[in-house]
Design an enzyme around this catalytic site. Structure first.
Site, mmCIF file in Angstrom:
data_model
loop_
_atom_site.group_PDB
_atom_site.id
_atom_site.type_symbol
_atom_site.label_atom_id
_atom_site.label_comp_id
_atom_site.label_asym_id
_atom_site.label_seq_id
_atom_site.Cartn_x
_atom_site.Cartn_y
_atom_site.Cartn_z
ATOM 1 N N ASP A 253 0.901 0.293 0.394
ATOM 2 C CA ASP A 253 1.311 1.692 0.556
ATOM 3 C C ASP A 253 2.392 1.755 1.633
ATOM 4 O O ASP A 253 2.444 0.887 2.516
ATOM 5 C CB ASP A 253 0.120 2.581 0.962
ATOM 6 C CG ASP A 253 0.350 4.043 0.611
ATOM 7 O OD1 ASP A 253 -0.184 4.493 -0.420
ATOM 8 O OD2 ASP A 253 1.085 4.720 1.363
ATOM 9 N N SER A 254 3.240 2.770 1.566
ATOM 10 C CA SER A 254 4.289 2.889 2.584
ATOM 11 C C SER A 254 3.772 3.618 3.822
ATOM 12 O O SER A 254 4.471 3.677 4.830
ATOM 13 C CB SER A 254 5.498 3.623 1.999
ATOM 14 O OG SER A 254 5.084 4.873 1.502
ATOM 15 N N ASN A 279 7.346 -0.692 0.889
ATOM 16 C CA ASN A 279 7.871 0.153 -0.166
ATOM 17 C C ASN A 279 7.528 -0.522 -1.494
ATOM 18 O O ASN A 279 7.857 -1.679 -1.716
ATOM 19 C CB ASN A 279 9.385 0.269 0.016
ATOM 20 C CG ASN A 279 10.015 1.121 -1.062
ATOM 21 O OD1 ASN A 279 9.722 0.977 -2.264
ATOM 22 N ND2 ASN A 279 10.875 2.021 -0.652
ATOM 23 N N ALA A 280 6.863 0.216 -2.377
ATOM 24 C CA ALA A 280 6.371 -0.364 -3.628
ATOM 25 C C ALA A 280 7.508 -0.980 -4.452
ATOM 26 O O ALA A 280 7.338 -2.044 -5.059
ATOM 27 C CB ALA A 280 5.676 0.719 -4.448
ATOM 28 N N ASP A 300 -0.125 3.857 -8.909
ATOM 29 C CA ASP A 300 -0.443 5.276 -8.756
ATOM 30 C C ASP A 300 0.518 5.932 -7.768
ATOM 31 O O ASP A 300 0.124 6.396 -6.691
ATOM 32 C CB ASP A 300 -1.902 5.441 -8.283
ATOM 33 C CG ASP A 300 -2.329 6.899 -8.263
ATOM 34 O OD1 ASP A 300 -1.663 7.737 -8.907
ATOM 35 O OD2 ASP A 300 -3.355 7.212 -7.616
ATOM 36 N N CYS A 340 1.248 11.511 -11.768
ATOM 37 C CA CYS A 340 0.699 12.839 -11.459
ATOM 38 C C CYS A 340 1.792 13.904 -11.479
ATOM 39 O O CYS A 340 1.610 15.004 -10.969
ATOM 40 C CB CYS A 340 -0.027 12.820 -10.120
ATOM 41 S SG CYS A 340 0.986 12.254 -8.763
HETATM 42 N N1 SAH Z 1 -4.035 5.768 -5.458
HETATM 43 C C1 SAH Z 1 -4.327 6.695 -4.399
HETATM 44 C C2 SAH Z 1 -3.424 7.900 -4.393
HETATM 45 C C3 SAH Z 1 -1.970 7.586 -4.304
HETATM 46 S S1 SAH Z 1 -1.006 8.919 -3.752
HETATM 47 C C4 SAH Z 1 -5.782 7.124 -4.490
HETATM 48 O O1 SAH Z 1 -6.367 6.975 -5.542
HETATM 49 O O2 SAH Z 1 -6.299 7.654 -3.520
HETATM 50 C C5 SAH Z 1 0.536 8.178 -3.581
HETATM 51 C C6 SAH Z 1 0.658 7.222 -2.422
HETATM 52 O O3 SAH Z 1 1.924 6.612 -2.544
HETATM 53 C C7 SAH Z 1 0.619 7.837 -1.036
HETATM 54 O O4 SAH Z 1 -0.380 7.218 -0.286
HETATM 55 C C8 SAH Z 1 1.998 7.530 -0.436
HETATM 56 O O5 SAH Z 1 1.922 7.168 0.926
HETATM 57 C C9 SAH Z 1 2.422 6.347 -1.246
HETATM 58 N N2 SAH Z 1 3.864 6.130 -1.413
HETATM 59 C C10 SAH Z 1 4.838 7.049 -1.614
HETATM 60 N N3 SAH Z 1 6.027 6.449 -1.818
HETATM 61 C C11 SAH Z 1 5.793 5.107 -1.737
HETATM 62 C C12 SAH Z 1 6.643 3.962 -1.842
HETATM 63 N N4 SAH Z 1 7.931 4.078 -2.118
HETATM 64 N N5 SAH Z 1 6.054 2.757 -1.695
HETATM 65 C C13 SAH Z 1 4.740 2.631 -1.432
HETATM 66 N N6 SAH Z 1 3.914 3.677 -1.327
HETATM 67 C C14 SAH Z 1 4.427 4.898 -1.477
#
Ligand code: SAH
Length: 397
Positions: A253-254, A279-280, A300, A340
């Site tokens: 997660d970021s 960063n994903a 997700d 989502c």
């Molecule tokens: N899977 C989680 C919900 C994810 S919400 C659950 O079930 O609880 C989306 C997440 O993506 C957030 O935590 C946000 O911090 C993260 N995020 C947003 N942009 C991102 C990126 N570019 N790289 C990694 N994580 C990211």
């Protein structure tokens, strides 16, 4: 300060043919551009909605600020909102008793999905979290009934209100801070599908946790095995559900803050999970390029398309993540991929994943085509109430 007057004096709003057709088709919103007259109708008023010829179409809550001027609450005439509000809250609670299984955390009231536009209530074990997003629900008598009903039926230790400052501004409601509106307790531990999570009522995103994924966590766990990667893991929702079935799990997660809570959640469940702050897009690109492989991958990401005009960019984002994940899955592996964004339709999303599979030459079987948990009910004729998509797929070879 909440509004002083209850939305009880019933005024009339006349709507255009287009607005009336929308209601006849089963939708519950009328946009401001379809309001023909609303003379003297105050903020949050309970209104009788009529077509251009004066034929009554039902009763609604009115907003003087939002683009969605009219939100229907009944096809009938409702002289007083408060008794109906009480009944609907009770119905919402009864419905959860039937559908929210294996969890002490679930959405108790889902706005239009429970015929209570503008009201969202989540239960986290002994705490309730409340969001009010329109003028009618913000009126003091309405708030009072909501709090009384919830307290009597669910007996929470405390109730917190989460405020989205931008939403209040758009609805022209006086600003207000998030905080406890009842009781003193603001943190607790919830249990869903046998997995425990810390919950802080006044921190985190949305109302704190992603309850809409609750049934998808359990579904994903059924297929999970081997080495697993949970991309955009937040506080570890999927990762912790996968852990009992996998040899090792990595969450990405970021947000460092989310990962710190994820680590606390792992400790609470006595699991060892590797958390990576990254960063994903960068991480998946590097991992795919270096030939890393997994047996189970969850994607997700946040809502890439916040509005219709971001659709193309959003689809490109989904394509990139899915393409790399599919590339990295071993034969027989599982991809759990979510979106989502309401503006990305189920068809669009399936299309992107299909294109990604084609581009990386993988044979993919769709095992489950899922949506949000049943405590986030969707109304057939109100597409806006359905937003979450979760596909579970088997990568055959
Ligand atoms: N899977 C989680 C919900 C994810 S919400 C659950 O079930 O609880 C989306 C997440 O993506 C957030 O935590 C946000 O911090 C993260 N995020 C947003 N942009 C991102 C990126 N570019 N790289 C990694 N994580 C990211």
């Amino acid at each position: 300060m909440p509004l002083e007057h209850p939305p009880s004096s019933i005024a009339t709003v006349k709507i255009s043919r287009r607005g009336a057709d929308r209601l006849k088709n089963g939708h519950v919103w009328v946009y401001r551009s379809d309001v023909v007259s609303a003379d003297g109708v105050g903020p949050g008023a309970l209104v009788s909605v009529r077509d251009e010829r004066g034929k009554p179409m039902g009763t609604a809550l009115y907003s003087t600020a939002s683009q969605i001027a009219v939100r229907m609450i009944s096809r009938d005439t409702v002289p007083d909102f408060l008794p109906l509000l009480r009944q609907r809250i009770m119905d919402a609670i009864t419905y959860r008793e039937r559908v929210a299984k294996d969890s002490d955390a679930y959405r108790v009231v889902f706005s239009e999905g429970d015929f209570l536009p503008g009201l969202i209530v989540d239960r986290y074990h002994d705490l309730l979290s409340l969001q009010i997003v329109n003028q009618a629900m913000d009126a003091k008598p309405v708030r009072d009934v909501v709090l009384t009903e919830l307290t009597e039926k669910l007996k929470p230790a405390a109730i917190a209100e989460r405020v989205d400052a931008r939403v209040r501004e758009l609805e022209q409601l006086p600003s207000r801070d998030s905080g406890l509106v009842q009781g003193e307790k603001s943190s607790t531990v919830i249990t869903m599908n046998g997995v425990k999570f810390h919950y802080e009522a006044l921190e985190g995103q949305k109302t704190g946790a992603f309850l809409d994924q609750r049934e998808n966590y359990a579904a994903a766990a059924q297929y999970a095995r081997g080495e697993a990667l949970d991309v955009c893991c937040y506080q570890g929702g999927f990762a912790l559900h996968l852990a009992p079935h996998c040899s090792n799990v990595t969450g990405v997660d970021s947000s460092l803050n989310a990962l710190q809570i994820a680590e606390k959640n792992a400790a609470l469940n006595r699991r060892e999970i590797e958390w990576i702050e990254a960063n994903a897009f960068d991480l998946l690109r590097d991992y795919a390029a270096s030939g890393k492989q997994y047996d189970t991958i969850v994607l997700d990401p946040p809502a890439f398309a916040k509005s219709k005009k971001h659709l193309e960019t959003a689809l490109r984002g989904y394509k990139e993540l899915n393409l790399r994940a599919l590339k990295m899955l071993r034969p027989g592996g599982t991809l759990i991929t979510c979106s989502c964004s309401f503006h990305v339709s189920p068809t669009d999303f399936l299309g992107v994943v299909t294109d990604s599979a084609r581009d990386v030459h993988r044979a993919v079987r769709l095992l489950e085509n899922r949506g949000q948990a049943k405590d986030h009910p969707t109304l057939l004729q109100v597409p806006e109430t359905a937003y979450l998509k979760c596909l579970i797929m088997n990568v055959s070879y």
